[in-house]
Design a protein around this motif. Structure first.
Motif, PDB file in Angstrom:
ATOM      1  N   GLU A 121       5.650  14.936   0.746  1.00  0.00           N
ATOM      2  CA  GLU A 121       4.588  14.570  -0.180  1.00  0.00           C
ATOM      3  C   GLU A 121       4.309  15.725  -1.141  1.00  0.00           C
ATOM      4  O   GLU A 121       4.630  16.884  -0.868  1.00  0.00           O
ATOM      5  CB  GLU A 121       3.288  14.235   0.580  1.00  0.00           C
ATOM      6  CG  GLU A 121       3.381  13.004   1.446  1.00  0.00           C
ATOM      7  CD  GLU A 121       2.057  12.688   2.118  1.00  0.00           C
ATOM      8  OE1 GLU A 121       1.061  13.406   1.839  1.00  0.00           O
ATOM      9  OE2 GLU A 121       2.017  11.760   2.928  1.00  0.00           O
ATOM     10  N   GLY A 175      -2.729   9.227 -11.619  1.00  0.00           N
ATOM     11  CA  GLY A 175      -2.235   9.830 -10.391  1.00  0.00           C
ATOM     12  C   GLY A 175      -3.257  10.857  -9.946  1.00  0.00           C
ATOM     13  O   GLY A 175      -4.254  10.548  -9.313  1.00  0.00           O
ATOM     14  N   GLU A 198      -4.614   2.315 -11.053  1.00  0.00           N
ATOM     15  CA  GLU A 198      -3.900   2.930  -9.940  1.00  0.00           C
ATOM     16  C   GLU A 198      -3.269   1.862  -9.059  1.00  0.00           C
ATOM     17  O   GLU A 198      -3.771   0.735  -8.961  1.00  0.00           O
ATOM     18  CB  GLU A 198      -4.868   3.738  -9.070  1.00  0.00           C
ATOM     19  CG  GLU A 198      -5.534   4.912  -9.770  1.00  0.00           C
ATOM     20  CD  GLU A 198      -6.612   5.530  -8.895  1.00  0.00           C
ATOM     21  OE1 GLU A 198      -6.339   6.558  -8.264  1.00  0.00           O
ATOM     22  OE2 GLU A 198      -7.723   4.964  -8.855  1.00  0.00           O
ATOM     23  N   CYS A 202      -2.307   4.007  -3.771  1.00  0.00           N
ATOM     24  CA  CYS A 202      -2.362   5.377  -4.320  1.00  0.00           C
ATOM     25  C   CYS A 202      -3.627   5.431  -5.170  1.00  0.00           C
ATOM     26  O   CYS A 202      -3.565   5.509  -6.389  1.00  0.00           O
ATOM     27  CB  CYS A 202      -1.136   5.693  -5.175  1.00  0.00           C
ATOM     28  SG  CYS A 202       0.368   6.060  -4.296  1.00  0.00           S
ATOM     29  N   VAL A 219      -0.885   7.779   0.613  1.00  0.00           N
ATOM     30  CA  VAL A 219       0.007   7.616  -0.538  1.00  0.00           C
ATOM     31  C   VAL A 219       1.162   6.714  -0.124  1.00  0.00           C
ATOM     32  O   VAL A 219       1.999   7.102   0.691  1.00  0.00           O
ATOM     33  CB  VAL A 219       0.534   8.987  -1.016  1.00  0.00           C
ATOM     34  CG1 VAL A 219       1.610   8.818  -2.078  1.00  0.00           C
ATOM     35  CG2 VAL A 219      -0.608   9.848  -1.538  1.00  0.00           C
ATOM     36  N   ASP A 220       1.183   5.490  -0.667  1.00  0.00           N
ATOM     37  CA  ASP A 220       2.225   4.532  -0.281  1.00  0.00           C
ATOM     38  C   ASP A 220       2.377   3.486  -1.380  1.00  0.00           C
ATOM     39  O   ASP A 220       1.729   2.445  -1.358  1.00  0.00           O
ATOM     40  CB  ASP A 220       1.864   3.867   1.049  1.00  0.00           C
ATOM     41  CG  ASP A 220       2.945   2.902   1.526  1.00  0.00           C
ATOM     42  OD1 ASP A 220       4.076   2.992   1.013  1.00  0.00           O
ATOM     43  OD2 ASP A 220       2.648   2.061   2.394  1.00  0.00           O
ATOM     44  N   SER A 221       3.216   3.785  -2.364  1.00  0.00           N
ATOM     45  CA  SER A 221       3.423   2.855  -3.472  1.00  0.00           C
ATOM     46  C   SER A 221       4.792   3.073  -4.068  1.00  0.00           C
ATOM     47  O   SER A 221       5.366   4.174  -3.985  1.00  0.00           O
ATOM     48  CB  SER A 221       2.360   3.054  -4.556  1.00  0.00           C
ATOM     49  OG  SER A 221       2.700   2.332  -5.735  1.00  0.00           O
ATOM     50  N   ALA A 224       4.707   6.027  -6.302  1.00  0.00           N
ATOM     51  CA  ALA A 224       4.184   7.261  -5.710  1.00  0.00           C
ATOM     52  C   ALA A 224       4.892   8.514  -6.198  1.00  0.00           C
ATOM     53  O   ALA A 224       4.325   9.608  -6.138  1.00  0.00           O
ATOM     54  CB  ALA A 224       4.270   7.186  -4.189  1.00  0.00           C
ATOM     55  N   GLY A 228       1.476   9.761  -6.941  1.00  0.00           N
ATOM     56  CA  GLY A 228       1.208   9.955  -5.523  1.00  0.00           C
ATOM     57  C   GLY A 228       0.347  11.151  -5.177  1.00  0.00           C
ATOM     58  O   GLY A 228       0.514  11.737  -4.105  1.00  0.00           O
ATOM     59  N   ARG A 230      -2.601  13.011  -3.582  1.00  0.00           N
ATOM     60  CA  ARG A 230      -3.467  12.650  -2.452  1.00  0.00           C
ATOM     61  C   ARG A 230      -4.942  12.753  -2.818  1.00  0.00           C
ATOM     62  O   ARG A 230      -5.786  12.066  -2.232  1.00  0.00           O
ATOM     63  CB  ARG A 230      -3.155  13.567  -1.264  1.00  0.00           C
ATOM     64  CG  ARG A 230      -3.878  13.205   0.005  1.00  0.00           C
ATOM     65  CD  ARG A 230      -3.343  13.967   1.195  1.00  0.00           C
ATOM     66  NE  ARG A 230      -2.027  13.492   1.589  1.00  0.00           N
ATOM     67  CZ  ARG A 230      -1.826  12.413   2.342  1.00  0.00           C
ATOM     68  NH1 ARG A 230      -2.850  11.694   2.746  1.00  0.00           N
ATOM     69  NH2 ARG A 230      -0.612  12.045   2.666  1.00  0.00           N
TER      70      ARG A 230
END
Length: 309
Positions: A121, A175, A198, A202, A219-221, A224, A228, A230
């Motif tokens: 990440e 983001g 968004e 995310c 964060v899961d797209s 991302a 992405g 956080r």
């Protein structure tokens, strides 16, 4: 990040004039929806504006070290930083998550960057970047949470407004919040509304608004790699709390549809982060019949083989 003002964005525009490409704006067809083609910017995204502003400001101030600059990025900010550093004649060391798109890694190396892949990440890449900066003397930039970066990003708004003087609303993907903070600050000075978009999974800005402060989010797209972050910046949260700003979420399926429609209907090859802004018009934000809207297509660093997926 310090308070961002319209004066900061004006100063950034003066500093980077002639060093970035003015954004072209085109209508989508009949009606009031326009597209700002920032995907045609140097390095393939709006990030070139902030990176150029950051590097040129330090170069003018005599604070650009021989060790160069370093940054952690999902890819686009790293590309922009490496490009700006190359133009200034200093090295760039870029930290990316190990799952960063190969197309971005290859382009970074093409700009002469020292690419280091760390963690899964952005937050892990950032920690490694900070450690490197402390030990090397390199100047640490940031993908979004820095006043020079956000001010540079915000310069595209005035370019849009000059071409679409009847503009009511500008729609941007979010983001970490650098682009949004810059655009929202510039737009507020002219009474133009901003829609912050968004992915559902995310949602750093949307979650910060709900919590009343920046908070960590999962964060899961599909978007991302660019969206992405956080945690959103405090400056972006302040901008989002102002009148005339709306935060919306879109599912990955809508992002994929929007990206495919841009290719099929306009032959525009954008990354998923850029399609995220347009995806809002699919359902999350429906403009009024007489509303003039401009959607910022923020980047094009994508694998062309996936455009129909």
């Amino acid at each position: 990040m310090d308070q961002l003002t319209a004066a900061d964005i004006t100063a950034a525009a003066d500093r980077i004039a002639g060093h970035v490409r003015p954004v072209p704006v085109t209508p989508t067809g009949p009606g009031g929806v326009w597209l700002a083609l920032e995907l045609l910017q140097h390095t393939g995204s709006f990030k070139a504006r902030g990176a150029q502003n950051f590097v040129r400001a330090h170069h003018r101030a005599g604070t650009l070290p021989a060790a160069g600059v370093t940054i952690a990025s999902g890819g686009n900010a790293g590309l922009a930083c490496a490009w700006a550093a190359q133009q200034a004649g200093v090295p760039a060391t870029v930290f990316l998550p190990v799952n960063a798109p190969a197309v971005k890694v290859q382009r970074l190396r093409g700009y002469g960057a020292d690419v280091r892949l760390v963690g899964s990440e952005y937050a892990q890449a950032l920690a490694a970047c900070e450690e490197f900066a402390a030990g090397s003397g390199a100047l640490a930039s940031h993908a979004y949470d820095h006043p020079l970066i956000a001010a540079g990003a915000g310069t595209l708004f005035e370019e849009i407004r000059r071409q679409v003087p009847a503009l009511d609303t500008v729609v941007v993907s979010v983001g970490g919040g650098g682009l949004f903070a810059g655009v929202a600050t510039a737009a507020r000075a002219h009474g133009v509304r901003v829609v912050a978009v968004e992915p559902e999974h995310c949602r750093a800005l949307n979650a910060a608004l709900a919590a009343g402060r920046p908070v960590d989010v999962p964060v899961d797209s599909i978007a991302a790699d660019s969206l992405g972050a956080r945690r959103v910046s405090a400056t972006a949260l302040r901008a989002a709390r102002r009148e005339g700003v709306r935060s919306v979420l879109v599912p990955d399926a809508a992002i994929v549809r929007a990206r495919r429609s841009l290719w099929d209907g306009h032959r525009l090859a954008v990354e998923h982060a850029a399609a995220t802004a347009l995806a809002a018009l699919d359902d999350a934000y429906r403009p009024a019949a007489d509303e003039t809207v401009c959607v910022v297509l923020c980047g094009a660093n994508t694998d062309l083989a996936t455009l129909t997926q």
